[in-house]
Design a protein around this motif. Structure first.
Motif, PDB file in Angstrom:
ATOM      1  N   SER B  54      -6.911 -39.149 -31.343  1.00  0.00           N
ATOM      2  CA  SER B  54      -6.213 -38.121 -30.567  1.00  0.00           C
ATOM      3  C   SER B  54      -5.857 -38.652 -29.188  1.00  0.00           C
ATOM      4  CB  SER B  54      -7.104 -36.884 -30.399  1.00  0.00           C
ATOM      5  OG  SER B  54      -7.508 -36.395 -31.653  1.00  0.00           O
ATOM      6  N   GLN B  57      -2.875 -40.833 -29.459  1.00  0.00           N
ATOM      7  CA  GLN B  57      -1.618 -40.088 -29.450  1.00  0.00           C
ATOM      8  C   GLN B  57      -1.296 -39.589 -28.050  1.00  0.00           C
ATOM      9  OE1 GLN B  57       1.031 -39.094 -31.038  1.00  0.00           O
ATOM     10  NE2 GLN B  57       0.670 -39.847 -33.104  1.00  0.00           N
ATOM     11  N   THR B  94       7.568 -25.455 -22.802  1.00  0.00           N
ATOM     12  CA  THR B  94       7.377 -25.850 -24.198  1.00  0.00           C
ATOM     13  C   THR B  94       7.238 -27.354 -24.360  1.00  0.00           C
ATOM     14  OG1 THR B  94       9.763 -25.808 -24.457  1.00  0.00           O
ATOM     15  CG2 THR B  94       8.561 -23.880 -25.217  1.00  0.00           C
ATOM     16  N   ASP B  97       3.608 -28.287 -24.864  1.00  0.00           N
ATOM     17  CA  ASP B  97       2.786 -27.670 -25.911  1.00  0.00           C
ATOM     18  C   ASP B  97       2.013 -28.714 -26.711  1.00  0.00           C
ATOM     19  OD1 ASP B  97       3.451 -25.073 -25.334  1.00  0.00           O
ATOM     20  OD2 ASP B  97       5.068 -24.943 -26.794  1.00  0.00           O
ATOM     21  N   ARG B  98       2.727 -29.770 -27.081  1.00  0.00           N
ATOM     22  CA  ARG B  98       2.103 -30.765 -27.950  1.00  0.00           C
ATOM     23  C   ARG B  98       0.943 -31.459 -27.241  1.00  0.00           C
ATOM     24  NH1 ARG B  98       1.081 -30.848 -32.640  1.00  0.00           N
ATOM     25  NH2 ARG B  98       3.229 -30.309 -33.136  1.00  0.00           N
ATOM     26  N   TRP B 100      -0.966 -30.425 -24.896  1.00  0.00           N
ATOM     27  CA  TRP B 100      -2.080 -29.487 -24.746  1.00  0.00           C
ATOM     28  C   TRP B 100      -2.837 -29.348 -26.060  1.00  0.00           C
ATOM     29  CZ3 TRP B 100      -3.401 -27.033 -20.166  1.00  0.00           C
ATOM     30  CH2 TRP B 100      -4.317 -25.970 -20.242  1.00  0.00           C
ATOM     31  N   THR B 101      -2.086 -29.256 -27.137  1.00  0.00           N
ATOM     32  CA  THR B 101      -2.706 -29.153 -28.455  1.00  0.00           C
ATOM     33  C   THR B 101      -3.520 -30.406 -28.754  1.00  0.00           C
ATOM     34  OG1 THR B 101      -0.829 -27.840 -29.162  1.00  0.00           O
ATOM     35  CG2 THR B 101      -2.237 -28.705 -30.893  1.00  0.00           C
ATOM     36  N   TYR B 104      -6.828 -30.204 -26.558  1.00  0.00           N
ATOM     37  CA  TYR B 104      -7.870 -29.226 -26.886  1.00  0.00           C
ATOM     38  C   TYR B 104      -8.195 -29.147 -28.378  1.00  0.00           C
ATOM     39  CZ  TYR B 104      -8.236 -27.459 -22.140  1.00  0.00           C
ATOM     40  OH  TYR B 104      -8.498 -27.341 -20.806  1.00  0.00           O
ATOM     41  N   ARG B 105      -7.159 -29.181 -29.208  1.00  0.00           N
ATOM     42  CA  ARG B 105      -7.411 -28.947 -30.624  1.00  0.00           C
ATOM     43  C   ARG B 105      -7.732 -30.217 -31.387  1.00  0.00           C
ATOM     44  NH1 ARG B 105      -3.638 -25.002 -32.883  1.00  0.00           N
ATOM     45  NH2 ARG B 105      -4.191 -26.020 -34.828  1.00  0.00           N
ATOM     46  N   ASN B 106      -7.337 -31.364 -30.848  1.00  0.00           N
ATOM     47  CA  ASN B 106      -7.622 -32.607 -31.547  1.00  0.00           C
ATOM     48  C   ASN B 106      -8.776 -33.352 -30.888  1.00  0.00           C
ATOM     49  OD1 ASN B 106      -4.066 -33.017 -32.015  1.00  0.00           O
ATOM     50  ND2 ASN B 106      -5.519 -32.023 -33.366  1.00  0.00           N
ATOM     51  N   VAL B 109     -12.130 -30.405 -29.075  1.00  0.00           N
ATOM     52  CA  VAL B 109     -12.948 -29.579 -29.962  1.00  0.00           C
ATOM     53  C   VAL B 109     -13.782 -30.455 -30.895  1.00  0.00           C
ATOM     54  CG1 VAL B 109     -11.287 -29.215 -31.861  1.00  0.00           C
ATOM     55  CG2 VAL B 109     -13.002 -27.487 -31.347  1.00  0.00           C
ATOM     56  N   LEU B 153     -13.168 -24.008 -25.669  1.00  0.00           N
ATOM     57  CA  LEU B 153     -13.780 -24.596 -26.866  1.00  0.00           C
ATOM     58  C   LEU B 153     -14.850 -23.719 -27.488  1.00  0.00           C
ATOM     59  CD1 LEU B 153     -14.113 -28.199 -25.421  1.00  0.00           C
ATOM     60  CD2 LEU B 153     -12.240 -27.261 -26.791  1.00  0.00           C
ATOM     61  N   ASN B 465       3.803 -23.497 -22.962  1.00  0.00           N
ATOM     62  CA  ASN B 465       4.252 -22.168 -23.354  1.00  0.00           C
ATOM     63  C   ASN B 465       3.237 -21.491 -24.270  1.00  0.00           C
ATOM     64  OD1 ASN B 465       6.605 -20.350 -23.160  1.00  0.00           O
ATOM     65  ND2 ASN B 465       6.530 -20.518 -25.379  1.00  0.00           N
ATOM     66  N   SER B 466       2.582 -22.294 -25.106  1.00  0.00           N
ATOM     67  CA  SER B 466       1.628 -21.712 -26.060  1.00  0.00           C
ATOM     68  C   SER B 466       0.513 -20.964 -25.332  1.00  0.00           C
ATOM     69  CB  SER B 466       1.044 -22.810 -26.948  1.00  0.00           C
ATOM     70  OG  SER B 466       0.371 -23.766 -26.157  1.00  0.00           O
ATOM     71  N   GLU B 467       0.109 -21.454 -24.157  1.00  0.00           N
ATOM     72  CA  GLU B 467      -0.913 -20.738 -23.391  1.00  0.00           C
ATOM     73  C   GLU B 467      -0.313 -19.478 -22.768  1.00  0.00           C
ATOM     74  OE1 GLU B 467      -4.418 -21.427 -22.210  1.00  0.00           O
ATOM     75  OE2 GLU B 467      -4.293 -22.250 -24.215  1.00  0.00           O
TER      76      GLU B 467
END
Lengths: 1073, 495
Positions: B54, B57, B94, B97-98, B100-101, B104-106, B109, B153, B465-467
């Motif tokens: 992650s 990336q 926007t 967005d990627r 941030w994802t 936090y998500r890759n 967490v 998280l 934007n997702s937040e």
């Protein structure tokens, strides 16, 4: 439950009597309107279960016991008649049509037939003729505008395309909102899985409801609320479409009916274009005045170039030192010219009849369509075989079998912003490019790999020749589907009936997506293009998707009826429902970044790198339900129905997996009372009805626990995917499970009336309803900063309130045979998201990062939410004082819902002698849609709104904010090229109001006299059209608001360069032997 | 009649049986809700590669693109347009967005799941996870300013995580590093081998990574809180730390899905060459006659020059259709050269490690020789670009930007400027971040087609934007030109 079971068995073990039989009665049933025989009329001995059905010539034959005193004849759309039996053996009966439905019979839940007068809820019915007047090959689309409270969105309206049916606004925040489709008592799957990676690059493979052949349908009853559908339980919380298919008639001579319709189609609405500026852009260094210089960059997709001069000039690539020439002027009809006329042939052959104790109907259907994209890459072929048969096995046993095999295959164009997105590339054609010229792919200036291998001659470096895309990208699917049921009916006594029905719905949908592998450098030898940078390269792609769905439903129903005294009729039904659904999904593709090894070989064995297992998913769900239905009627004017059902679902936690829900409804035929008093002669029929119902709902499988998935880290366009070398990895899944889920609850209240005036020349049907759906099981998008994307939770309440009004009148009816019927519907549904989880203001139901479609507290369901241009209190656009360009809001704004404020329709049926004319208009007023068509055209500068003075013009009705935040009228000019290509997404919200000429049909039916010398028993020919014309507000210069990129899902009003919709028109012939 | 009765009774019995079996078997019948498709647990060793990839990336793709353009190594090539708006500072929420994802998500967490794991003998994995968590939070806060940390998280705690002040995030970064280094000393370990795609489970190297990261983090706050910065660095040195002397990097291969993320992105974009050479960096290399330039960029034949344009100039008519030099395959930036696939992503480079130490010494907060550390940084950079030690020495002797000077101020200027050159194409985000902190190198320009208005440059990322649409505690968008907390060096026009 124990009690329920006990009563069930008590009801089963009851003695029974046989009924002696004695004489045979025959006759012909004709219609009072046209004096023609009516096939399919139910003829029953009053008070007994002996019955027959009229054949194609309206003839019936029935053996009745000596005790029989009268016959009851019923047929949908006609008033039922009771005929007293004397000593005669021939009774010819004339039925009068009864659109009001005094005694009309409708098919309700679980294929139970009920007299409409007894129902405590609205249950409008369409028969085959009404349904198929527009010859739309989709049953769902055929409902459009015909029934109040039904919201049909037909998307592109081509055969095989998606359409959505929502009754009373839909009750679910993130789950299914469409009506359950039930055929002959068995619910069938109506999934809609769009092709392509997402709705941003969607390939519309339609919804599975398309597998139904409208010609096989005898009638459709719309059960709009949970009250009507309570017996179906959870699945019908959004209402149900009860479809009854055609059957044969006992003792009837075999009848063959052949009908054919040939349909042409063309694009309904295309965007408005500017015709002033051509390819290129203005030089940003140039001063902001009349001295602006333009760059006529030949590889551009932009139309931000110089104003048209009409002079001949060179364009495109230079091949062998030569460039093509053309006048520098607008190609006004470029978009329309790109599309062809579509053509479809729909043939139906029906074969029906019956013996003394058997009936059969065999329906064969073929539909072959090639829609409006050039070539044969948007085809849809559907073949249906239906067999419905009934047999009296003995005096007490009857059996019925109903089976349908549907096979369809289609090819659908790539949509949205996909590499192969055809419409997207068409829209990006500069205004001076003669698009139809590019059809010749062997021309070195238009084709790929023509002048020399590995080079392309097409002018566009940022867009591709759409004709070449059509030839080289392909999406196919192939569906094989079997639906049907076996029904066994046992009638041990005249008052007891046991029905066992096993239903099946199983299909496979196999899809192939092919994207070519290629590498082309520009052929240009004039230094306008650069080999390294303007090359068009793709690694290719091949994906196989296999969807299997298998569902088995079993119902066992025991019904007891009893008359108490003269006035009370009581019936009680108890039943049991078992549902098993298994699905599997396998999506496998060539390596995402590696693509194909050898061009043109579409096989997973040709994957360049490890094959990508996109999805490998199986699911099982089961449901066990017990239900009871009690009906009491008093003097045939006061009716009460109560139902109860308990379900046990596999998808909920064991502690919460049982849920009970009741319903009660009543109807009062007050005209029966008024009949006795004078002064109410004008009223033929008056009924008040009301109902209250609850429905529980389970959820999808596997929502209880959080799981892990294979490591895959997405970039913007690529991804890092494990295994990484030999290293394997897992990652947290995106959804947080919830082990404490409870069932959802929907409750509904409805009150309504049905009135018939002036010998039923005028009728009114009105309903008011309130539906509340609570404890919704939602996969709520949670902030990514929680580490997860979604959380499964019971949260949220959605409310739908509305009114439905249907009017039908026959203002003209003359003895010369002219009748003019007018009908109309008005529907207003107000949906409101009452609450979500605490602290949560909204959740997304679709869209994309720039424009979400949300359910927000206090707003209507399906609200658009995104950044838009800032406005001051007076609605003027706020611009930047320095640049004159609109400034955007700092936070996303609510921009309106896709749901219409109201819907209405107005239609007429005019009959004169042999002619019949049907016209139906419908409208949806209010609501908005998001148009990426508008966005991309603003980006490339082709839409009408980008026209007019472009340089140093002042933004209309604009202000800037001074230091104190006060609006000051703006006089600073801006350049449109600095604004339109980079607008806030909110600027692409468009008013979705429309009026459509939904159907138009003109028919000529030959009379029996005209056909006498012939072998034909009936012949009619007709002209028809559907979706013929559209009127939209001036502000909608972009698309039919019904088009949608997300198929039939909850994300509606989402035009992501969606395939434009079509109008259909043609001729049909129907002949019976 | 009799026959019928018997038949019926049998039938009823059958129905009775069927119903009873159906009912008693109800529980079993309904027991089909175990998800057969995905595992419900994962061991730390299976989660670690996800965290590391992650960061590959993140630092190698989205942050690299923004950092590379805003640090002015790269600009949008005139022959394409993917990053034109970034180059003009015209970005929307926007666009982030990627990133941030990924954060936090890759990355985070899964790192957190490792830390919380009850799998025995996982201390070494947890230690690495803590250090990577610190690394990720630092990247997140350097990019976005205030970010969710305490509430993040844990959706059971808050489904709308509050945003913590950047200073608090930095405090946590130091704590995570300390915890990580402590855990790496534990003997309750699991052999990681290849599952650790950065250091193959080498605890000593991870400890050095943690120390270097800590030094980087303390230096970052040197402007805004010199006292804390100094104290932290002194405490770090007091423990005789080891620092990185090799690149902490992830190596990629040509296999689809295992390629360098920047190249992988270009593949996804149809091999279009969007990134090109910026005049800013290229002119800097030229002024110093720096041979590394020809490693970081591809030359345009036959002129054998690094053709470049000004940042933001891709859309000017003077550049229309102009082919400019692209970043080289060595940094993963050449879209149509498959060798780009194998370019590594560097989380911290050995050159950076040396320059960080040099700065600490130059500030007088650590013992050592500035010039030695400074030169070893340049040597490490030359080595990483396959140039010889002699070439590096010649450069050090002659290049105007390699002259250290004597005052702390000139030394820091030289150190950061050299760090800038060393990070070209591989650590764009860190270079842009250090530019924001120090104002060096001082030759960056404003994009010639900037949309921000005079005197403004990007100083942070926009919140995604997702937040904005999902987090009830979204603090509101902060404009691009608003400096983050520790950024006190750059002259900024008020908001």
């Amino acid at each position: 439950m124990k009690k329920l079971l006990q009563s069930l068995f008590i009801l089963m073990f009851v003695a029974f009597n046989a009924i002696a039989q004695d004489r045979t009665i025959t006759g012909t049933v004709t219609s009072s309107d046209d004096k023609l025989p009516i096939p399919g009329v139910s003829v029953k001995v009053n008070g007994a279960q002996i019955g027959a059905v009229t054949d194609a010539n309206g003839k019936y034959s029935i053996t009745v016991p000596s005790s029989a005193t009268s016959l009851v004849l019923t047929y949908i759309g006609y008033a039922s008649r009771t005929v007293k039996l004397t000593t005669s053996t021939v009774y010819n009966v004339i039925l009068t049509s009864d659109s009001q439905g005094l005694s009309e019979v409708v098919v309700t839940a679980n294929a139970i037939k009920r007299e409409k007068r007894t129902l405590g809820y609205s249950a409008p019915t369409l028969n085959n003729t009404e349904l198929t007047s527009g010859q739309n090959p989709s049953v769902i689309n055929s409902l459009g505008g015909k029934i109040a409270g039904v919201n049909i969105t037909s998307s592109s309206n081509t055969p095989g395309s998606s359409s959505r049916v929502v009754l009373r606004g839909g009750s679910s925040i993130s789950g299914n909102n469409q009506a359950l489709i039930v055929i002959d008592g068995v619910p069938i799957d109506n999934s809609s899985i769009i092709g392509g990676k997402s709705s941003l690059e969607s390939v519309d493979f339609g919804n599975r409801g398309n597998d139904i052949n409208p010609d096989d349908v005898a009638s459709v009853t719309v059960l709009k609320g949970p009250a009507a559908a309570a017996l179906y339980g959870s699945r019908a919380s959004n209402g149900a479409l009860i479809i009854t298919t055609k059957t044969g008639a006992k003792g009837a001579k075999p009848q063959i009916t052949f009908s054919t319709s040939n349909t042409f189609s063309s694009i309904l609405k295309l965007p408005d274009l500017q015709n002033e500026y051509g390819q290129g852009y203005y030089d940003e260094v140039g001063t902001n005045d009349a001295n602006t210089t333009y760059v006529n960059d030949p590889k551009e997709n932009w139309s931000w170039g110089a104003p048209f001069t009409g002079q001949i000039q060179e364009y495109g690539q230079s091949i062998g030192g030569v460039r093509l020439t053309k006048p520098y002027s607008a190609q006004k009809d470029n978009l329309r010219d790109f599309f062809d006329t579509g053509f479809a042939t729909d043939n139906n052959l029906g074969f029906s009849g019956g013996g003394d104790k058997t009936t059969f109907y065999l329906g064969l259907n073929s539909l072959n369509s090639n829609s409006t994209f050039p070539g044969k890459k948007d085809v849809y072929n559907r073949y249906n075989v239906r067999f419905n048969g009934t047999a009296e096995l003995s005096e007490k046993f009857t059996a019925a079998v109903s089976f349908n095999y549907a096979k369809s295959n289609s090819k659908q164009p790539n949509g949205g912003q996909d590499d192969g997105g055809i419409y997207n590339n068409v829209l990006q054609t500069p205004r001076d490019m003669p698009i139809t010229d590019f059809k010749d792919l062997n021309n070195p200036y238009y084709g790929y790999g023509v002048s020399s291998p590995g080079t392309y001659g097409y002018y566009g470096a940022y867009s591709k020749n759409p004709y070449w895309l059509i030839d080289n990208y392909e999406n196919q699917n192939d569906v094989n589907r079997l639906t049907g049921n076996f029904t066994l009916n046992y009638k041990p006594a005249s008052w007891l009936n046991i029905t066992e029905r096993l239903g099946l719905d199983t299909y496979t949908d196999r899809r192939l997506e092919k994207k070519p592998k290629f590498s082309f450098a520009p052929a240009d030898d004039a230094d306008n293009y650069t080999a390294g940078s303007n090359s068009q390269v793709s690694n290719g792609f091949y994906q196989i998707s296999q969807y299997n769905v298998n569902e088995v439903v079993n119902d066992l129903m025991v019904t007891a009826t009893k008359k108490f005294g003269e006035d009370f009729d009581v019936s009680l039904m108890v039943g049991n429902n078992i549902r098993m659904r298994n699905t599997s999904t396998n999506v496998t593709a060539t390596n995402e970044s590696g693509g194909l090894v050898v061009p043109g070989w579409y096989n997973l064995a040709n994957s360049n790198g490890p094959v990508d297992v996109v999805t490998d998913y199986i699911s099982n769900r089961r449901l066990f339900g017990l239900y009871a239905d009690l009906n009491v009627s008093y003097k045939n004017m006061l009716f009460l129905e109560a139902t109860a059902r308990n379900d046990w679902s596999s998808t909920l936690p064991v502690a919460n997996n049982s849920f009970f829900y009741p319903s009660v409804s009543g109807s009062f035929l007050f005209s029966e009372v008024l009949k006795k008093s004078s002064g109410f002669e004008f009223l033929d029929y008056g009924k008040l009805r009301t109902s209250y119902a609850q429905v529980g709902n389970d959820t999808d499988p596997y929502q209880l626990f959080t799981t892990f998935s294979r490591g895959e880290i997405l970039g913007g366009f690529g991804s890092t995917t494990f295994p990484f070398g030999n290293v394997t990895a897992l990652m947290a899944g995106s959804i947080l499970g919830n082990a404490n889920l409870k069932p959802e609850r929907t409750s509904s209240f409805e009150i309504g009336t049905e009135l018939g005036f002036l010998k039923n020349r005028l009728s009114v049907d009105f309903s008011y309803y309130v539906n509340n759906s609570k404890d919704q099981i939602l996969s709520i998008p949670i902030p990514n900063s929680t580490g997860y994307g979604f959380s499964v939770t019971n949260a949220g309440e959605i409310q739908n309130k509305g009114i439905e009004l249907s009017l039908r009148g026959t203002p003209i009816k003359t003895n010369s045979g002219l009748s003019v019927e007018l009908y109309g519907t008005f529907t207003q549904n107000r949906s409101k998201v009452v609450s979500l989880r605490d602290g949560l203001e909204q959740i997304s139901v679709g869209g994309y990062s720039g424009m979400s479609i949300v359910a927000a507290v206090g707003k209507a369901y399906g609200e658009f939410y995104g950044i838009t241009e800032a406005k001051d209190a007076e609605g003027r656009t706020i611009v930047d004082q320095a640049t004159g360009i609109p400034v955007n809001t700092t936070a996303a704004q609510y921009l309106g819902s896709y749901n219409p404020k109201y819907q209405a329709s107005l239609g007429t049926n005019i009959n004169y002698k042999n002619f019949s004319l049907g016209v139906l208009f419908d409208t949806k007023h209010g609501g908005v849609f998001y148009s990426r068509t508008r966005d991309i055209m603003a980006f490339v500068g082709t839409s009408a709104e980008t026209g007019g003075a472009r340089i140093n013009t002042v933004f209309p009705n604009s202000v800037y904010l001074d230091a104190n935040g006060n609006s000051v009228v703006n006089t600073t000019g801006y350049n449109k090229q600095d604004y339109f290509p980079n607008r806030a997404d909110g600027a692409n919200i468009v008013d979705a109001t429309f009026v459509k000429l939904r159907t138009l049909s003109l028919g000529y039916t030959f009379t029996k006299e005209q056909l006498k010398s012939n072998r034909l028993s009936a012949l009619s020919i007709g002209l028809f059209g559907n979706n013929l014309f559209i009127w939209t507000p001036e502000s909608n210069q972009y698309a039919d608001p019904e088009v949608n990129s997300a198929g039939a899902g909850n994300a509606q009003g989402f035009d992501f360069s969606a395939t434009p919709s079509v109008r259909n028109y043609g001729v049909n012939v129907k002949v019976s032997f | 009649m009799k026959m019928k009765n018997i038949f019926s009774t049998k039938n009823f019995l059958f129905l009775l049986l069927a119903s009873t079996v159906g009912f008693t078997g109800c529980k079993k019948f309904l027991d089909v809700n175990e998800n057969p498709n995905n595992p419900d647990s994962a061991t730390p060793t299976l989660l670690l590669p996800t965290v590391e990839a992650s960061l590959g990336q993140l630092m190698g793709n989205s942050f690299q693109v923004f950092g590379g353009i805003w640090a002015q190594y790269w600009t949008q090539s005139p022959v394409a347009g993917q990053y034109r708006n970034f180059d003009r500072y015209s970005v929307t929420n926007t666009a982030f967005d990627r990133s941030w994802t990924t954060i936090y998500r890759n990355a985070l967490v899964n790192a957190d799941l490792i830390i919380k794991s009850e799998t025995p003998n996982s201390d070494n994995v947890k230690g690495i996870a803590y250090i990577l968590k610190a690394y990720t939070f630092q990247a997140a806060t350097d990019a976005f300013g205030d970010v969710p940390l305490a509430d993040a998280l844990d959706a059971t705690k808050s489904s709308s995580p509050k945003y913590d002040a950047q200073s608090a995030v930095y405090d946590s970064v130091f704590v995570y590093i300390d915890k990580g280094i402590a855990l790496l000393k534990s003997s309750a370990t699991t052999a990681l081998g290849e599952q650790d795609i950065v250091f193959q489970g080498n605890a000593a190297k991870w400890t050095a990574f943690g120390n270097t990261l800590k030094l980087r983090a303390y230096l970052r706050i040197s402007g805004v809180d010199a006292q804390k910065s100094q104290a932290g660095i002194r405490a770090l040195y007091a423990a005789n730390p080891t620092f990185l002397n090799e690149d902490a990097q992830i190596k990629y291969s040509t296999t689809g899905g295992n390629q360098n993320p920047l190249y992988n992105e270009a593949v996804g974009l149809g091999f279009v060459q969007n990134l090109g050479a910026s005049a800013t960096a290229v002119n800097g290399f030229k002024r110093n006659n720096d041979p590394r330039a020809f490693k970081f960029y591809d030359v345009i034949a036959p002129a054998d020059t690094i053709s470049n344009i000004l940042n933001g100039a891709s859309n000017l008519s003077s550049n229309s259709g102009k082919s400019i030099s692209s970043p080289s395959a060595l940094v993963g930036g050449r879209a149509n050269n498959p060798a780009s696939a194998t370019a590594p992503v560097k989380l911290i480079s050995s050159a950076e490690s040396a320059f960080l130490q040099a700065e600490a010494v130059a500030r007088g907060w650590a013992a050592g020789t500035v010039s030695a550390l400074f030169q070893s940084g340049i040597q490490a950079s030359f080595a990483a670009t396959n140039l010889t030690s002699a070439q590096a020495a010649a450069y050090i002797a002659t290049a105007p930007d390699a002259q250290l000077g004597t005052s702390a101020a000139t030394q820091i200027k030289a150190i950061i400027t050299q760090k800038y050159y060393a990070m070209c194409g591989t650590q764009g985000f860190e270079a842009w971040t250090e530019y924001r902190r120090t104002g060096y190198p001082n030759f960056l320009i404003t994009s010639v087609t900037s949309v921000l208005g005079a005197g403004r440059t990007p100083l942070r990322f926009l919140y995604p934007n997702s937040e904005a649409v999902s987090n009830g505690n979204y603090p509101g968008t902060v404009v691009l030109y608003q400096p983050v907390w520790w950024d006190v060096a750059t002259t900024v026009l008020p908001n």
